[in-house]
Enzyme design. Sequence first.
Site, PDB file in Angstrom:
ATOM      1  N   HIS A  13       0.865  -1.201   0.000  1.00 35.50           N
ATOM      2  CA  HIS A  13       0.000   0.000   0.000  1.00 35.50           C
ATOM      3  C   HIS A  13       0.892   1.239   0.000  1.00 35.50           C
ATOM      4  O   HIS A  13       1.455   1.611   1.022  1.00 35.50           O
ATOM      5  CB  HIS A  13      -0.899   0.010   1.238  1.00 35.50           C
ATOM      6  CG  HIS A  13      -1.904   1.131   1.240  1.00 35.50           C
ATOM      7  ND1 HIS A  13      -3.241   0.918   1.526  1.00 35.50           N
ATOM      8  CD2 HIS A  13      -1.791   2.465   0.988  1.00 35.50           C
ATOM      9  CE1 HIS A  13      -3.890   2.076   1.448  1.00 35.50           C
ATOM     10  NE2 HIS A  13      -3.019   3.042   1.140  1.00 35.50           N
ATOM     11  N   HIS A  15       1.545   5.354  -1.656  1.00 37.49           N
ATOM     12  CA  HIS A  15       1.178   6.535  -2.452  1.00 37.49           C
ATOM     13  C   HIS A  15       2.455   7.145  -3.008  1.00 37.49           C
ATOM     14  O   HIS A  15       3.310   7.588  -2.235  1.00 37.49           O
ATOM     15  CB  HIS A  15       0.440   7.567  -1.589  1.00 37.49           C
ATOM     16  CG  HIS A  15      -0.846   7.039  -1.034  1.00 37.49           C
ATOM     17  ND1 HIS A  15      -2.040   7.154  -1.699  1.00 37.49           N
ATOM     18  CD2 HIS A  15      -1.110   6.357   0.105  1.00 37.49           C
ATOM     19  CE1 HIS A  15      -2.997   6.573  -0.985  1.00 37.49           C
ATOM     20  NE2 HIS A  15      -2.461   6.079   0.118  1.00 37.49           N
ATOM     21  N   LEU A  16       2.563   7.174  -4.332  1.00 36.90           N
ATOM     22  CA  LEU A  16       3.796   7.691  -4.947  1.00 36.90           C
ATOM     23  C   LEU A  16       3.635   9.086  -5.532  1.00 36.90           C
ATOM     24  O   LEU A  16       4.621   9.699  -5.934  1.00 36.90           O
ATOM     25  CB  LEU A  16       4.277   6.748  -6.050  1.00 36.90           C
ATOM     26  CG  LEU A  16       5.047   5.508  -5.595  1.00 36.90           C
ATOM     27  CD1 LEU A  16       5.404   4.647  -6.800  1.00 36.90           C
ATOM     28  CD2 LEU A  16       6.305   5.867  -4.817  1.00 36.90           C
ATOM     29  N   ARG A  17       2.386   9.581  -5.611  1.00 30.51           N
ATOM     30  CA  ARG A  17       2.130  10.894  -6.251  1.00 30.51           C
ATOM     31  C   ARG A  17       2.599  10.858  -7.708  1.00 30.51           C
ATOM     32  O   ARG A  17       2.713   9.809  -8.300  1.00 30.51           O
ATOM     33  CB  ARG A  17       2.809  12.043  -5.470  1.00 30.51           C
ATOM     34  CG  ARG A  17       2.579  12.016  -3.961  1.00 30.51           C
ATOM     35  CD  ARG A  17       1.127  11.920  -3.562  1.00 30.51           C
ATOM     36  NE  ARG A  17       0.906  12.088  -2.125  1.00 30.51           N
ATOM     37  CZ  ARG A  17      -0.148  11.601  -1.485  1.00 30.51           C
ATOM     38  NH1 ARG A  17      -1.073  10.908  -2.110  1.00 30.51           N
ATOM     39  NH2 ARG A  17      -0.295  11.812  -0.201  1.00 30.51           N
ATOM     40  N   ASN A  41      -4.946   7.327  -6.166  1.00 31.91           N
ATOM     41  CA  ASN A  41      -5.634   8.591  -5.845  1.00 31.91           C
ATOM     42  C   ASN A  41      -4.822   9.814  -6.259  1.00 31.91           C
ATOM     43  O   ASN A  41      -4.531  10.697  -5.461  1.00 31.91           O
ATOM     44  CB  ASN A  41      -6.007   8.654  -4.346  1.00 31.91           C
ATOM     45  CG  ASN A  41      -4.797   8.661  -3.426  1.00 31.91           C
ATOM     46  OD1 ASN A  41      -3.749   8.118  -3.748  1.00 31.91           O
ATOM     47  ND2 ASN A  41      -4.940   9.291  -2.274  1.00 31.91           N
ATOM     48  N   LYS A  99      -9.205  -0.108  -6.059  1.00 32.95           N
ATOM     49  CA  LYS A  99      -9.294   0.508  -4.727  1.00 32.95           C
ATOM     50  C   LYS A  99     -10.641   1.197  -4.524  1.00 32.95           C
ATOM     51  O   LYS A  99     -11.086   1.987  -5.356  1.00 32.95           O
ATOM     52  CB  LYS A  99      -8.165   1.553  -4.592  1.00 32.95           C
ATOM     53  CG  LYS A  99      -8.135   2.305  -3.270  1.00 32.95           C
ATOM     54  CD  LYS A  99      -7.619   1.432  -2.123  1.00 32.95           C
ATOM     55  CE  LYS A  99      -7.718   2.124  -0.780  1.00 32.95           C
ATOM     56  NZ  LYS A  99      -6.649   3.073  -0.536  1.00 32.95           N
ATOM     57  N   HIS A 136     -10.543   1.194   1.591  1.00 26.93           N
ATOM     58  CA  HIS A 136     -10.298   2.190   2.629  1.00 26.93           C
ATOM     59  C   HIS A 136     -11.517   2.076   3.541  1.00 26.93           C
ATOM     60  O   HIS A 136     -12.593   2.568   3.206  1.00 26.93           O
ATOM     61  CB  HIS A 136     -10.171   3.595   2.020  1.00 26.93           C
ATOM     62  CG  HIS A 136      -9.877   4.640   3.057  1.00 26.93           C
ATOM     63  ND1 HIS A 136      -8.681   5.298   3.150  1.00 26.93           N
ATOM     64  CD2 HIS A 136     -10.628   5.106   4.090  1.00 26.93           C
ATOM     65  CE1 HIS A 136      -8.699   6.123   4.183  1.00 26.93           C
ATOM     66  NE2 HIS A 136      -9.878   6.038   4.766  1.00 26.93           N
ATOM     67  N   HIS A 174      -4.805  -0.673   5.716  1.00 25.97           N
ATOM     68  CA  HIS A 174      -4.339   0.109   6.870  1.00 25.97           C
ATOM     69  C   HIS A 174      -5.281   0.046   8.072  1.00 25.97           C
ATOM     70  O   HIS A 174      -5.812   1.058   8.504  1.00 25.97           O
ATOM     71  CB  HIS A 174      -4.023   1.558   6.489  1.00 25.97           C
ATOM     72  CG  HIS A 174      -5.018   2.240   5.590  1.00 25.97           C
ATOM     73  ND1 HIS A 174      -6.370   2.251   5.831  1.00 25.97           N
ATOM     74  CD2 HIS A 174      -4.829   2.940   4.442  1.00 25.97           C
ATOM     75  CE1 HIS A 174      -6.964   2.928   4.866  1.00 25.97           C
ATOM     76  NE2 HIS A 174      -6.065   3.349   4.010  1.00 25.97           N
ATOM     77  N   LEU A 220      -5.077   9.263   7.774  1.00 25.75           N
ATOM     78  CA  LEU A 220      -6.372   8.600   7.797  1.00 25.75           C
ATOM     79  C   LEU A 220      -6.203   7.147   7.385  1.00 25.75           C
ATOM     80  O   LEU A 220      -5.476   6.887   6.425  1.00 25.75           O
ATOM     81  CB  LEU A 220      -7.356   9.317   6.852  1.00 25.75           C
ATOM     82  CG  LEU A 220      -7.843  10.668   7.383  1.00 25.75           C
ATOM     83  CD1 LEU A 220      -8.616  11.412   6.318  1.00 25.75           C
ATOM     84  CD2 LEU A 220      -8.683  10.512   8.651  1.00 25.75           C
ATOM     85  N   ASP A 248       1.225   2.622   3.558  1.00 23.52           N
ATOM     86  CA  ASP A 248       0.366   3.798   3.384  1.00 23.52           C
ATOM     87  C   ASP A 248       1.199   5.071   3.451  1.00 23.52           C
ATOM     88  O   ASP A 248       0.725   6.109   3.898  1.00 23.52           O
ATOM     89  CB  ASP A 248      -0.767   3.843   4.418  1.00 23.52           C
ATOM     90  CG  ASP A 248      -1.846   4.852   4.025  1.00 23.52           C
ATOM     91  OD1 ASP A 248      -1.947   5.196   2.832  1.00 23.52           O
ATOM     92  OD2 ASP A 248      -2.582   5.309   4.931  1.00 23.52           O
ATOM     93  N   HIS A 252       3.064  14.554   1.750  1.00 27.64           N
ATOM     94  CA  HIS A 252       2.474  15.865   1.440  1.00 27.64           C
ATOM     95  C   HIS A 252       3.553  16.904   1.714  1.00 27.64           C
ATOM     96  O   HIS A 252       4.349  16.728   2.646  1.00 27.64           O
ATOM     97  CB  HIS A 252       1.283  16.157   2.355  1.00 27.64           C
ATOM     98  CG  HIS A 252       0.076  15.311   2.077  1.00 27.64           C
ATOM     99  ND1 HIS A 252      -0.856  15.636   1.116  1.00 27.64           N
ATOM    100  CD2 HIS A 252      -0.339  14.145   2.627  1.00 27.64           C
ATOM    101  CE1 HIS A 252      -1.803  14.700   1.094  1.00 27.64           C
ATOM    102  NE2 HIS A 252      -1.517  13.791   1.996  1.00 27.64           N
ATOM    103  N   ALA A 264      -4.033  14.932   5.543  1.00 27.24           N
ATOM    104  CA  ALA A 264      -3.809  13.624   6.164  1.00 27.24           C
ATOM    105  C   ALA A 264      -2.761  12.861   5.372  1.00 27.24           C
ATOM    106  O   ALA A 264      -2.838  12.796   4.148  1.00 27.24           O
ATOM    107  CB  ALA A 264      -5.109  12.833   6.195  1.00 27.24           C
TER     108      ALA A 264
HETATM  109  C1  NCD Z   1      -3.576   9.225   1.913  1.00 32.29           C
HETATM  110  C2  NCD Z   1      -3.054  10.260   0.926  1.00 32.29           C
HETATM  111  O1  NCD Z   1      -2.600  11.314   1.345  1.00 32.29           O
HETATM  112  O2  NCD Z   1      -3.085   9.971  -0.278  1.00 32.29           O
HETATM  113  N1  NCD Z   1      -3.608   9.803   3.218  1.00 32.29           N
HETATM  114  C3  NCD Z   1      -3.566   9.142   4.389  1.00 32.29           C
HETATM  115  O3  NCD Z   1      -3.677   9.771   5.441  1.00 32.29           O
HETATM  116  N2  NCD Z   1      -3.409   7.839   4.441  1.00 32.29           N
HETATM  117  C4  NCD Z   1      -4.899   8.749   1.470  1.00 32.29           C
HETATM  118  C5  NCD Z   1      -5.345   7.497   2.154  1.00 32.29           C
HETATM  119  O4  NCD Z   1      -4.825   6.411   1.909  1.00 32.29           O
HETATM  120  O5  NCD Z   1      -6.260   7.578   2.962  1.00 32.29           O
HETATM  121 ZN    ZN Z   2      -3.453   5.031   1.519  1.00 28.42          ZN
END
Ligand code: NCD
Ligand code: ZN
Length: 349
Positions: A13, A15-17, A41, A99, A136, A174, A220, A248, A252, A264
């Site tokens: 899990h 997030h790579l942006r 996302n 997802k 989620h 998560h 989150l 996860d 940011h 988050a």
């Molecule tokens: C994630 C994000 O910033 O993309 N944020 C997080 O707090 N985990 C989104 C997500 O997986 O809920």
């Molecule tokens: Zn996530």
Amino acid sequence: MQTLTLIQPDDWHLHLRDGAAMKAVVNDSARQFARAIVMPNLNPPVTTVAEAEAYRTRILAALDPALSFEPLMTLYLTDNTPSVEIVRAAASPSVHAVKLYPAGATTHSDRGVTDIRKTHEALEAMQQQGLPLLVHGEATGDAVDIFDREKVFIERTLEPLMRDFPELRIVFEHITTSDAVDFVLSQDPGRLVATITPHHLLINRNALFKGGLNPHHYCLPVVKREEHRQALLAAATNKPGRFFAGTDSAPHPRHAKESTCGCAGIYSARSAVELYATAFEQAGDFTHFETFLSTAGAAFYRLPVNTATITLVREDWVMPERLPFGEGEELVPFRAGETLRWKLQGANA
Ligand code: NCD
Ligand code: ZN
């Protein structure tokens, strides 16, 4: 010197942006993990196989050529995902799951699912194709207390979903509560497993308020009470195969975290494997460490186990306060400025 050698892990899990931000973080993951499930996302989200394949190509182009890393792509489920896209996803070697973000639950979830009934055609196709659904698991709406969102999601959405789609394979992402641990353990392991992040194993909700408001501990699902952290740690260390690593890691920019309405997301990818080692050390039991990090996830996703190994050494080192995050932005990593007890050999140099 104390060392831990294990099969190279995967992050189930991540997030790579995109763009410069992605370039700034992707090699942190690639130094530790062989593969990662890449969350869809983006803004706008990755909703088609063609978009997922294009995103995968951008990720591969951003990689340090000395590292080998396979991004496992996912699609973002919407109210309108057609079953034909699911069939295409199942046929694509690049796409491994879909997802589900309940609309409004988290970062870039506004195009998420407003009512699970609207996705029945897509879920039916996923069930048929054996394509896993990643959830989620948080109920939305102001009427639900933020600390109860996961528990309410289980009752209102997950349990009925599993009844309606008895063959659908699901990853409860998560997880943060003993309720989720108990629910996973009550189900057939072939149908329901869960990922656990390093931060939910290491901090409880006190960390949000210790000495003042700590936006870098806000993610989150939000961190919960100590008793829930203990339940997660027991699940990760004692229930091999049912729970596995998914960081996860969700970077940011610093200014977006340290703001009147902070985003988050916790950036844990810089040192994820070391953080998991710290958590297992706290539990005093490394017996199932390799299963949790390196084999259980691959088994659920029906992928081969990695062949390379990694080694962690018991050595103190200090996490940087800030990291570059592309285009003049900065990123504050989890455990910034703190001493970590384990070090991945050759990493974090
Ligand atoms: C994630 C994000 O910033 O993309 N944020 C997080 O707090 N985990 C989104 C997500 O997986 O809920
Ligand atoms: Zn996530």
